[in-house]
Design a protein around this motif. Sequence first.
Motif, PDB file in Angstrom:
ATOM      1  N   PRO A   1       0.966  -1.083  -0.060  1.00 15.34           N
ATOM      2  CA  PRO A   1       0.080  -0.104   0.152  1.00 15.34           C
ATOM      3  C   PRO A   1       0.771   1.239  -0.099  1.00 15.34           C
ATOM      4  CG  PRO A   1      -0.051  -0.984   2.227  1.00 15.34           C
ATOM      5  CD  PRO A   1       0.675  -1.945   1.296  1.00 15.34           C
ATOM      6  N   ASP A   2       0.287   2.340  -0.655  1.00 15.33           N
ATOM      7  CA  ASP A   2       1.066   3.453  -0.829  1.00 15.33           C
ATOM      8  C   ASP A   2       0.797   4.218   0.471  1.00 15.33           C
ATOM      9  OD1 ASP A   2      -1.465   4.865  -1.012  1.00 15.33           O
ATOM     10  OD2 ASP A   2      -1.462   4.595  -3.211  1.00 15.33           O
ATOM     11  N   LYS A   3       1.274   5.554   0.811  1.00 15.75           N
ATOM     12  CA  LYS A   3       1.235   6.017   1.895  1.00 15.75           C
ATOM     13  C   LYS A   3      -0.155   6.838   2.106  1.00 15.75           C
ATOM     14  CE  LYS A   3       6.004   8.107   2.357  1.00 15.75           C
ATOM     15  NZ  LYS A   3       6.868   9.028   2.195  1.00 15.75           N
ATOM     16  N   PHE A   4      -0.622   7.067   1.238  1.00 16.71           N
ATOM     17  CA  PHE A   4      -2.135   7.654   1.264  1.00 16.71           C
ATOM     18  C   PHE A   4      -3.260   6.335   1.666  1.00 16.71           C
ATOM     19  CE2 PHE A   4      -6.272   8.906  -0.501  1.00 16.71           C
ATOM     20  CZ  PHE A   4      -6.431  10.047   0.177  1.00 16.71           C
ATOM     21  N   SER A   5      -2.786   5.363   1.007  1.00 17.96           N
ATOM     22  CA  SER A   5      -3.577   4.051   1.207  1.00 17.96           C
ATOM     23  C   SER A   5      -3.582   3.808   2.730  1.00 17.96           C
ATOM     24  CB  SER A   5      -3.313   2.823   0.507  1.00 17.96           C
ATOM     25  OG  SER A   5      -3.611   3.206  -0.863  1.00 17.96           O
ATOM     26  N   ILE A   6      -2.400   3.695   3.384  1.00 18.95           N
ATOM     27  CA  ILE A   6      -1.924   3.387   4.702  1.00 18.95           C
ATOM     28  C   ILE A   6      -2.797   4.299   5.678  1.00 18.95           C
ATOM     29  CG2 ILE A   6      -0.371   3.303   6.595  1.00 18.95           C
ATOM     30  CD1 ILE A   6       2.050   2.448   4.388  1.00 18.95           C
ATOM     31  N   PHE A   7      -2.738   5.672   5.130  1.00 13.21           N
ATOM     32  CA  PHE A   7      -3.425   6.629   5.987  1.00 13.21           C
ATOM     33  C   PHE A   7      -4.975   6.427   6.051  1.00 13.21           C
ATOM     34  CE2 PHE A   7      -5.561  10.889   6.057  1.00 13.21           C
ATOM     35  CZ  PHE A   7      -5.311  11.120   7.531  1.00 13.21           C
ATOM     36  N   GLY A   8      -5.578   6.083   4.824  1.00 14.21           N
ATOM     37  CA  GLY A   8      -6.702   5.802   4.727  1.00 14.21           C
ATOM     38  C   GLY A   8      -7.389   4.423   5.612  1.00 14.21           C
ATOM     39  N   LEU A   9      -6.308   3.362   5.604  1.00 13.24           N
ATOM     40  CA  LEU A   9      -6.722   2.061   6.381  1.00 13.24           C
ATOM     41  C   LEU A   9      -6.670   2.379   7.796  1.00 13.24           C
ATOM     42  CD1 LEU A   9      -4.430  -0.287   4.595  1.00 13.24           C
ATOM     43  CD2 LEU A   9      -6.928  -0.384   4.714  1.00 13.24           C
ATOM     44  N   ILE A  10      -5.909   3.338   8.363  1.00 20.71           N
ATOM     45  CA  ILE A  10      -5.675   3.791   9.704  1.00 20.71           C
ATOM     46  C   ILE A  10      -7.082   4.687  10.110  1.00 20.71           C
ATOM     47  CG2 ILE A  10      -4.596   5.484  11.390  1.00 20.71           C
ATOM     48  CD1 ILE A  10      -2.006   4.743   9.903  1.00 20.71           C
ATOM     49  N   LEU A  11      -7.659   5.396   9.285  1.00 21.20           N
ATOM     50  CA  LEU A  11      -8.787   6.053   9.411  1.00 21.20           C
ATOM     51  C   LEU A  11      -9.920   5.139   9.625  1.00 21.20           C
ATOM     52  CD1 LEU A  11      -8.462   9.142   7.176  1.00 21.20           C
ATOM     53  CD2 LEU A  11      -8.314   8.988   9.657  1.00 21.20           C
ATOM     54  N   LEU A  12      -9.910   4.034   8.703  1.00 27.18           N
ATOM     55  CA  LEU A  12     -10.835   3.110   8.592  1.00 27.18           C
ATOM     56  C   LEU A  12     -11.008   2.126   9.758  1.00 27.18           C
ATOM     57  CD1 LEU A  12     -10.453   1.952   4.813  1.00 27.18           C
ATOM     58  CD2 LEU A  12     -12.686   2.803   5.854  1.00 27.18           C
ATOM     59  N   GLY A  13      -9.905   1.663  10.158  1.00 26.09           N
ATOM     60  CA  GLY A  13      -9.746   0.951  11.379  1.00 26.09           C
ATOM     61  C   GLY A  13      -9.981   1.779  12.563  1.00 26.09           C
ATOM     62  N   THR A  14      -9.875   2.990  12.774  1.00 24.65           N
ATOM     63  CA  THR A  14     -10.114   3.600  14.326  1.00 24.65           C
ATOM     64  C   THR A  14     -11.307   4.410  14.113  1.00 24.65           C
ATOM     65  OG1 THR A  14      -8.791   5.499  13.479  1.00 24.65           O
ATOM     66  CG2 THR A  14      -7.592   3.674  14.627  1.00 24.65           C
ATOM     67  N   ILE A  15     -11.399   5.482  13.193  1.00 25.79           N
ATOM     68  CA  ILE A  15     -12.382   6.180  13.171  1.00 25.79           C
ATOM     69  C   ILE A  15     -14.019   5.750  12.776  1.00 25.79           C
ATOM     70  CG2 ILE A  15     -13.374   8.567  12.345  1.00 25.79           C
ATOM     71  CD1 ILE A  15     -10.512   9.264  12.490  1.00 25.79           C
ATOM     72  N   GLN A  16     -13.566   5.052  11.565  1.00 25.84           N
ATOM     73  CA  GLN A  16     -14.874   4.483  10.739  1.00 25.84           C
ATOM     74  C   GLN A  16     -15.350   3.156  11.170  1.00 25.84           C
ATOM     75  OE1 GLN A  16     -15.073   1.942   8.305  1.00 25.84           O
ATOM     76  NE2 GLN A  16     -17.259   2.353   7.906  1.00 25.84           N
ATOM     77  N   LEU A  17     -14.371   2.042  11.932  1.00 24.97           N
ATOM     78  CA  LEU A  17     -15.027   0.901  12.356  1.00 24.97           C
ATOM     79  C   LEU A  17     -14.695   0.719  13.760  1.00 24.97           C
ATOM     80  CD1 LEU A  17     -15.890  -1.683  10.836  1.00 24.97           C
ATOM     81  CD2 LEU A  17     -13.559  -2.655  11.041  1.00 24.97           C
ATOM     82  N   GLY A  18     -13.696   1.000  14.561  1.00 19.31           N
ATOM     83  CA  GLY A  18     -13.448   0.732  15.707  1.00 19.31           C
ATOM     84  C   GLY A  18     -14.273   1.496  16.887  1.00 19.31           C
ATOM     85  N   LEU A  19     -14.168   2.717  16.524  1.00 22.17           N
ATOM     86  CA  LEU A  19     -14.757   3.689  17.664  1.00 22.17           C
ATOM     87  C   LEU A  19     -16.398   3.626  17.556  1.00 22.17           C
ATOM     88  CD1 LEU A  19     -14.970   5.811  19.554  1.00 22.17           C
ATOM     89  CD2 LEU A  19     -14.721   7.650  17.766  1.00 22.17           C
ATOM     90  N   PRO A  20     -16.941   3.503  16.072  1.00 28.65           N
ATOM     91  CA  PRO A  20     -18.456   3.207  16.153  1.00 28.65           C
ATOM     92  C   PRO A  20     -18.897   2.058  16.674  1.00 28.65           C
ATOM     93  CG  PRO A  20     -17.387   3.083  13.933  1.00 28.65           C
ATOM     94  CD  PRO A  20     -16.516   3.763  14.746  1.00 28.65           C
ATOM     95  N   TYR A  21     -18.040   0.880  16.582  1.00 25.78           N
ATOM     96  CA  TYR A  21     -18.558  -0.379  17.250  1.00 25.78           C
ATOM     97  C   TYR A  21     -18.518  -0.396  18.711  1.00 25.78           C
ATOM     98  CZ  TYR A  21     -20.035  -3.093  13.321  1.00 25.78           C
ATOM     99  OH  TYR A  21     -20.683  -3.857  12.148  1.00 25.78           O
ATOM    100  N   ILE A  22     -17.656   0.405  19.172  1.00 20.57           N
ATOM    101  CA  ILE A  22     -17.572   0.582  20.789  1.00 20.57           C
ATOM    102  C   ILE A  22     -18.907   1.344  21.002  1.00 20.57           C
ATOM    103  CG2 ILE A  22     -16.282   1.949  22.484  1.00 20.57           C
ATOM    104  CD1 ILE A  22     -13.481   1.686  21.062  1.00 20.57           C
ATOM    105  N   LEU A  23     -19.070   2.227  20.405  1.00 25.55           N
ATOM    106  CA  LEU A  23     -20.602   3.141  20.800  1.00 25.55           C
ATOM    107  C   LEU A  23     -21.750   2.026  20.346  1.00 25.55           C
ATOM    108  CD1 LEU A  23     -19.806   6.402  19.144  1.00 25.55           C
ATOM    109  CD2 LEU A  23     -19.272   5.862  21.629  1.00 25.55           C
ATOM    110  N   TYR A  24     -21.720   1.562  19.454  1.00 23.60           N
ATOM    111  CA  TYR A  24     -22.515   0.523  19.024  1.00 23.60           C
ATOM    112  C   TYR A  24     -22.798  -0.490  20.026  1.00 23.60           C
ATOM    113  CZ  TYR A  24     -25.736  -2.256  15.826  1.00 23.60           C
ATOM    114  OH  TYR A  24     -26.723  -3.125  15.459  1.00 23.60           O
ATOM    115  N   SER A  25     -21.872  -1.262  20.504  1.00 19.52           N
ATOM    116  CA  SER A  25     -22.035  -2.319  21.464  1.00 19.52           C
ATOM    117  C   SER A  25     -22.707  -1.831  22.674  1.00 19.52           C
ATOM    118  CB  SER A  25     -20.715  -2.950  21.670  1.00 19.52           C
ATOM    119  OG  SER A  25     -19.859  -2.053  22.200  1.00 19.52           O
TER     120      SER A  25
END
Length: 293
Positions: free
Chosen positions: A195-219
Amino acid sequence: MGANLNERKGAIILLILSSILWSLGGVFIKLVNLNPIAIAGFRSIISAIFIILVTRRFKFDFSKDQIICAIFYSLTVFLFVGATKLTTAASAIMLQYTAPIYVAFLSYALLKERILMIDWISSFFVIIGMLLFFIGKLSFNNMLGNLLAILSGISFAGLAIFMRKQKDKSPIDSIIIGNILTGIVALPFSFNKVPDKFSIFGLILLGTIQLGLPYILYSRAIKSINAFEAVLIPVIEPILNPVWTLIVLNERPTVWTIFGGTIVLLSVTINQIYKINTAKKLGDTYGGQTQST
């Protein structure tokens, strides 16, 4: 006993926040230059680490509900990412949010949670509104992507039901396990391309803000609302999708989008106002665990 009214209001707020964060997925996934399985895997591993660090807990009790919930979660992640890559983000989101229909039919059998008439009515208008919302955008040319999106709706319904079954425990443990499972399954497909640098940044956002945090709230929210509401209220997510595409891609919403979105928001809002008013009349409680029609 039903959930306390204040707890219920708090749960609704958490679901709305979860929906807002989830709605970033379509844009982020499109911007990451990797295959769908690799995106799902990397995103889930990052999400698992994030959730463990934030919640400071991880308990695997090998219960049937926990394992089934984790499997449904992993399926939901894989199917939605694949659908988003193979069809339009709008199609993937809309078809995934057929989940309330499946939950409505399964809630009583699996959770003993009856669905009120107001829920059936709300579900009907949500579907009508979403069809109007994506009129002219839903393409049936990418049939594989659309099929994956439909299957993701079924798996999302299963996820909500089995998270709800663990309401007296900690549903977030199943999410952690599901993320780890997703990462393991995706591992052989994750290193075909660096993955390029932009993709790595996107994956970090996906894993934390877009997936991890909302599922903490959802649970946390799912402990105070029933399974049907856990998939009905988050339909705010697809409504926000064109907002992000407007900001990022300068795609302006159509009249049908505005009209359909208004119907969906009104349906969910009226549903919750009715139930909160009913809760006040019943003495600050609401029988979300076992309802009668």
